[in-house]
Design an enzyme around this catalytic site. Sequence first.
Site: not given
Length: 493
Positions: A127-128, A267, A26, A52
């Site tokens: 996020n996570g 990445y 996310c 995302g």
Amino acid sequence: MDNGRSTDPQGDRDFDPDDDTLHEECGVFGIHGHPEAATITALGLHALQHRGQEATGIVSFDGTRFHSERQLGLVGDTFSDHDVIRQLAGDSAIGHVRYATTGETMLRNVQPLFAELAGGGFAVAHNGNLTNGLTLRSRLVREGAICQSTSDTEVILHLVARSRHNRFVDRFIDALTQLEGAYSLVGLTNKKLVGARDPLGIRPLVLGRLDGHYILASETCALDIIGAQFIRDVENGEVVVIDEDGIESIKPFAPQPMRPCIFEYIYFARPDSIVHGRSVYDVRKKMGAQLALEAPATADVVVPVPDSGVPAAIGYARACDIPYELGIIRNHYVGRTFIQPTQSVRELGVRMKHSANRGAVAGKRIVLVDDSIVRGTTSMKIVQMMREAGAREVHFRIASPPITHPDYYGIDTPERDKLLAATHSVEEMRRMIGADSLAFLSVDGIYRACGYQGRDSLRPQFADHCFTGDYPTPLTDIAGEAPRHAALLAEAG
Ligand code: SF4
């Protein structure tokens, strides 16, 4: 990564027909006190689209009411519409782009999630991934909580709602202290924008400012798109509270050394982002240079696997003094319309994404550089494509160590037995991929590219468990085999 997704400045990573990739979970964004909060949030999310692509949402607050728009699909599909933005009234907003790992992709899992609590509304975007999310959820459900989604993020809303503290910030912190795993959060109440980062700072979160108004975002590229100023990274274990009086920083946890995810550099993050003071692009080039030092090859040209292998290939080529050539051309316009279930069409997919630039590789000994290998399916096809285009030798170099362990912190890794490097030696992988030689960057090499002497095995500077198996937090759900909640409600459409 051998996934064919773009890391170009627009972040338009697209569909990977082989599912041969790690997916970020996310991206989050929030702004307080700006008259065009929803527009700015939509732009910020657009810059975070690479984190995302399955769903997106914005919640705003206009001084009286909260407004929410959440949809499956890309940011541009939903938030290019002026009417949608107009309905997201108010001067504060938070937003989210989602790739689902916990909880299926369905509308009720799309964030920001919102709840009406005793003290007013609260929206949150995450996020996570919580490593005790299922355990907490089971307990909450047993105690009578009614869950509307299958997302671990909803647990946070319930914990805030049930806290016995009075002030919102105390309730929020009370909830955070019960969480394990990775979280970078933005939250919105009728008065405050809050941000929080887990005690190790596994996932990123930065603080910025635009015309005097504070912003929280997953990456600096989301600040750049709106011309906002970068102030600093939110620290590991820090809670920031932003309201009309300014900003307050709270450190509710016992101090710990930070361990951010190393894969942001390999990445996930956009190459133009600055993560913890390092340019992602520069680190990727250094990874390539380090790889050249550790695994040189006698070759005529260095060829990147586009787009994610490009910076490392530049670094490799410069360090070896071998010409850099675009031996593979990527079609940026392959999208989800090409999703096809049959194997024969899946085979077609890679050729639609990548084409050999025959003139650059025919008759040459090439070094092919990519950022990582997950399942290896795309790598095999690309090596074969290079040979069919006339490459005399193909030496494959990977600018990160072999991925041997799954992630439980918000990245969608395949099961361990699907990770090529978890079940095969480097020589076995070389044979499967069909390369003349195959080499990976060492774990210490990746730390060197980030400016360290090597990995500090007693206090590792990064979360690096996909390479080392050294998980930085308890894996409570896995250890306790907490039940995964399948959705009991099917959504139409
Ligand atoms: S396993 Fe750890 S290092 Fe690898 S992507 Fe996940 S958080 Fe990052």
